[in-house]
Motif scaffolding. Structure first.
Motif, PDB file in Angstrom:
ATOM      1  N   ASP A 279      -3.121  -5.758   9.112  1.00 16.33           N
ATOM      2  CA  ASP A 279      -3.476  -6.633   7.986  1.00 16.33           C
ATOM      3  C   ASP A 279      -2.265  -7.454   7.552  1.00 16.33           C
ATOM      4  O   ASP A 279      -2.371  -8.644   7.260  1.00 16.33           O
ATOM      5  CB  ASP A 279      -3.916  -5.799   6.763  1.00 16.33           C
ATOM      6  CG  ASP A 279      -5.243  -5.091   7.003  1.00 16.33           C
ATOM      7  OD1 ASP A 279      -5.909  -5.412   8.016  1.00 16.33           O
ATOM      8  OD2 ASP A 279      -5.590  -4.211   6.184  1.00 16.33           O
TER       9      ASP A 279
ATOM     10  N   ILE B 155      -3.753   6.217  11.030  1.00 16.04           N
ATOM     11  CA  ILE B 155      -4.695   5.110  11.250  1.00 16.04           C
ATOM     12  C   ILE B 155      -4.591   4.095  10.109  1.00 16.04           C
ATOM     13  O   ILE B 155      -4.646   2.881  10.340  1.00 16.04           O
ATOM     14  CB  ILE B 155      -6.145   5.630  11.442  1.00 16.04           C
ATOM     15  CG1 ILE B 155      -7.072   4.472  11.786  1.00 16.04           C
ATOM     16  CG2 ILE B 155      -6.682   6.383  10.219  1.00 16.04           C
ATOM     17  CD1 ILE B 155      -8.405   4.911  12.354  1.00 16.04           C
ATOM     18  N   GLU B 156      -4.379   4.620   8.890  1.00 12.37           N
ATOM     19  CA  GLU B 156      -4.235   3.719   7.742  1.00 12.37           C
ATOM     20  C   GLU B 156      -3.001   2.828   7.917  1.00 12.37           C
ATOM     21  O   GLU B 156      -3.044   1.631   7.666  1.00 12.37           O
ATOM     22  CB  GLU B 156      -4.110   4.513   6.431  1.00 12.37           C
ATOM     23  CG  GLU B 156      -5.400   5.132   5.921  1.00 12.37           C
ATOM     24  CD  GLU B 156      -5.685   6.521   6.503  1.00 12.37           C
ATOM     25  OE1 GLU B 156      -5.030   6.904   7.513  1.00 12.37           O
ATOM     26  OE2 GLU B 156      -6.564   7.221   5.960  1.00 12.37           O
ATOM     27  N   ILE B 157      -1.918   3.431   8.357  1.00  6.86           N
ATOM     28  CA  ILE B 157      -0.694   2.652   8.568  1.00  6.86           C
ATOM     29  C   ILE B 157      -0.919   1.612   9.666  1.00  6.86           C
ATOM     30  O   ILE B 157      -0.563   0.434   9.524  1.00  6.86           O
ATOM     31  CB  ILE B 157       0.494   3.585   8.959  1.00  6.86           C
ATOM     32  CG1 ILE B 157       0.900   4.453   7.771  1.00  6.86           C
ATOM     33  CG2 ILE B 157       1.684   2.774   9.455  1.00  6.86           C
ATOM     34  CD1 ILE B 157       1.655   3.732   6.669  1.00  6.86           C
TER      35      ILE B 157
ATOM     36  N   ASP C 258      -3.675   0.209  10.611  1.00  2.00           N
ATOM     37  CA  ASP C 258      -4.518  -0.884  10.111  1.00  2.00           C
ATOM     38  C   ASP C 258      -3.773  -1.783   9.128  1.00  2.00           C
ATOM     39  O   ASP C 258      -3.908  -3.003   9.168  1.00  2.00           O
ATOM     40  CB  ASP C 258      -5.773  -0.320   9.428  1.00  2.00           C
ATOM     41  CG  ASP C 258      -6.749   0.267  10.442  1.00  2.00           C
ATOM     42  OD1 ASP C 258      -6.587  -0.026  11.659  1.00  2.00           O
ATOM     43  OD2 ASP C 258      -7.669   1.010  10.031  1.00  2.00           O
ATOM     44  N   LYS C 259      -2.984  -1.153   8.260  1.00  2.00           N
ATOM     45  CA  LYS C 259      -2.262  -1.948   7.251  1.00  2.00           C
ATOM     46  C   LYS C 259      -1.220  -2.843   7.911  1.00  2.00           C
ATOM     47  O   LYS C 259      -0.967  -3.951   7.453  1.00  2.00           O
ATOM     48  CB  LYS C 259      -1.596  -1.035   6.216  1.00  2.00           C
ATOM     49  CG  LYS C 259      -2.566  -0.429   5.226  1.00  2.00           C
ATOM     50  CD  LYS C 259      -3.135  -1.486   4.282  1.00  2.00           C
ATOM     51  CE  LYS C 259      -4.151  -0.876   3.316  1.00  2.00           C
ATOM     52  NZ  LYS C 259      -4.915  -1.888   2.584  1.00  2.00           N
TER      53      LYS C 259
ATOM     54  N   ILE D 107       0.450   5.037   1.136  1.00  2.00           N
ATOM     55  CA  ILE D 107      -0.459   5.864   1.937  1.00  2.00           C
ATOM     56  C   ILE D 107       0.044   7.299   2.016  1.00  2.00           C
ATOM     57  O   ILE D 107       1.238   7.542   2.224  1.00  2.00           O
ATOM     58  CB  ILE D 107      -0.621   5.233   3.335  1.00  2.00           C
ATOM     59  CG1 ILE D 107      -1.385   3.906   3.187  1.00  2.00           C
ATOM     60  CG2 ILE D 107      -1.349   6.165   4.300  1.00  2.00           C
ATOM     61  CD1 ILE D 107      -1.201   2.964   4.317  1.00  2.00           C
TER      62      ILE D 107
ATOM     63  N   GLY E 173       0.122  10.994   3.811  1.00  2.00           N
ATOM     64  CA  GLY E 173      -0.116  11.533   5.152  1.00  2.00           C
ATOM     65  C   GLY E 173       0.941  12.519   5.584  1.00  2.00           C
ATOM     66  O   GLY E 173       1.811  12.914   4.807  1.00  2.00           O
TER      67      GLY E 173
ATOM     68  N   THR F 207      -1.665  12.812  10.094  1.00  2.00           N
ATOM     69  CA  THR F 207      -2.659  12.239   9.194  1.00  2.00           C
ATOM     70  C   THR F 207      -2.093  10.977   8.548  1.00  2.00           C
ATOM     71  O   THR F 207      -0.874  10.849   8.406  1.00  2.00           O
ATOM     72  CB  THR F 207      -3.068  13.232   8.085  1.00  2.00           C
ATOM     73  OG1 THR F 207      -1.881  13.675   7.416  1.00  2.00           O
ATOM     74  CG2 THR F 207      -3.818  14.428   8.651  1.00  2.00           C
ATOM     75  N   GLY F 208      -2.981  10.070   8.207  1.00  2.00           N
ATOM     76  CA  GLY F 208      -2.569   8.820   7.563  1.00  2.00           C
ATOM     77  C   GLY F 208      -2.088   7.766   8.555  1.00  2.00           C
ATOM     78  O   GLY F 208      -1.735   6.647   8.168  1.00  2.00           O
TER      79      GLY F 208
ATOM     80  N   PRO G  13       0.816  -1.215   0.000  1.00  2.00           N
ATOM     81  CA  PRO G  13       0.000   0.000   0.000  1.00  2.00           C
ATOM     82  C   PRO G  13       0.851   1.267   0.000  1.00  2.00           C
ATOM     83  O   PRO G  13       1.924   1.294   0.605  1.00  2.00           O
ATOM     84  CB  PRO G  13      -0.802  -0.107   1.307  1.00  2.00           C
ATOM     85  CG  PRO G  13      -0.102  -1.104   2.137  1.00  2.00           C
ATOM     86  CD  PRO G  13       0.881  -1.863   1.315  1.00  2.00           C
TER      87      PRO G  13
END
Ligand code: GTP
Ligand code: MG
Length: 328
Positions: free
Chosen positions: A255, A247-249, A251-252, A236, A238, A244-245, A234
């Motif tokens: 995963d 939460i995406e990190i 979660d990834k 991302i 941020g 910013t960004g 991914p």
């Protein structure tokens, strides 16, 4: 004189996650004195049953990409999710001012104050200079103290990525927005190592440029096989500074670890890393013993001297010496 710290003090300190004792335990681990080595080894044996449960994250990127800032923001984010975070920053050498420990310390000031965080810069001499690097053993100590995330910052130069990669579960590459042609400047090796990419310093002004960088990166990634089966690396967007960004990190990473567990590669990778680590220590100990063995001293020095006179090959001198060492 201060009371000598004994093994049990170290163990108690680690188990109660006492930051001061953690620091002392890592200093013990880093020491090259034989008596410290012995105690360090006993300590590592004692804590072994409590290790292995963290997620070990390597973070790389060119100097100034925002690694330390990212670690501070991400660390605080993870703590807000109920996690405990340890940071092992690798300082290359005092001659490279950019990665100085002082600088990093100030940048991670807030995180350092958090009771659920522990920050430890590695010694400057211990990493790329061929001296034993003990970051992995420090990591084990942090795990035993109950830290859920161990973040390791590389210096973004030389071999440090490979070394950090050899002790972590997931590798995050921080990229700064740039012009498209800057992509060519990214070392392919780094891209092949990355499991996640974070384009940092993105704000409302440069968002469209950031998106372009993402498109370019994604295109380049098509030609790279992710290390993990069924994983798409991914990219991302941020900002470490503006938080910013993250939460995406977060979660990834989850995963990615879940996928590794599913594929059976999580433990497999750690086992392979442990084998490499074993080999690393074998060469360390043999070299140390060779240097300190008085019977061999002349021989070691004699071979070294011959190599230095450029009249024979260093490899041949080493081979002859090692054959003597093992009696063949
Ligand atoms: N505008 C902006 N600046 C940032 C951001 N993240 C980091 N910076 C700034 O970039 C500079 C370098 O950040 P660091 O976190 O020290 O970068 P680093 O990668 O750790 O650098 P070295 O350890 O020296 O290799 C600092 O001045 C940060 O404040 C961001 O998201 N936005
Ligand atoms: Mg830094």
């Amino acid at each position: 004189m201060a009371k000598q710290i004994d093994l049990q003090d170290y163990i108690n300190g680690i188990k109660s996650s006492d930051k001061r004792m953690l620091g002392k335990a890592i200093t013990l681990i880093e020491s090259k004195k034989p008596e410290h080595r012995e105690m360090a080894d006993l300590l590592l044996k004692e804590v072994l049953p409590f290790t292995g449960k963290s997620i070990r994250i390597g973070i790389t990127g060119v100097p100034g990409a925002g690694k330390s800032t990212f670690i501070e923001s991400f660390g605080k984010f993870a703590i807000a999710q109920g996690k405990k975070v340890a940071v092992l920053a690798i300082d290359p050498s005092s001659s490279i001012n950019k990665g100085s420990i002082l600088g990093d310390k100030t940048r991670m000031e807030e995180l350092a104050k958090d009771p659920n965080a522990f920050i430890r810069p590695s010694p400057s001499s211990g990493f790329l200079g061929g001296i034993a690097n003990t970051t992995f053993e420090s990591l084990l100590i942090c795990e035993a103290a109950g830290f859920d995330y161990i973040l390791i910052e590389t210096v973004g130069v030389g071999q440090s990525e490979t070394l950090v990669n050899d002790i972590t579960d997931v590798f995050l590459f921080l990229k700064v927005i740039g012009t498209g042609d800057e992509l060519q400047g990214i070392k392919r090796g780094i891209m092949e190592m990355a499991d996640l990419i974070f384009i940092n310093k993105v704000n409302s002004e440069n968002l469209s440029k950031a998106k372009m960088t993402k498109t370019e990166l994604s295109r380049a990634l098509q030609f790279i096989t992710p290390r993990e089966k069924n994983w798409k690396i991914p990219v991302i967007l941020g900002s470490a500074l503006e938080k910013t960004g993250l939460i995406e990190i977060f979660d990834k990473i989850d995963d990615y670890i879940a996928l590794k567990n599913k594929n059976g590669t999580f433990l497999e990778t750690r086992k392979n890393q442990a084998q490499k680590r074993f080999e690393f220590w074998v060469s360390e100990y043999i070299l140390e013993k060779a240097k300190n063995n008085h019977h061999l001293e002349n021989s070691f020095l004699a071979h070294k001297k011959k190599a230095s006179e450029l009249l024979s090959n260093p490899s041949s001198e080493a081979s002859e010496f090692v054959n003597k060492l093992f009696g063949n």
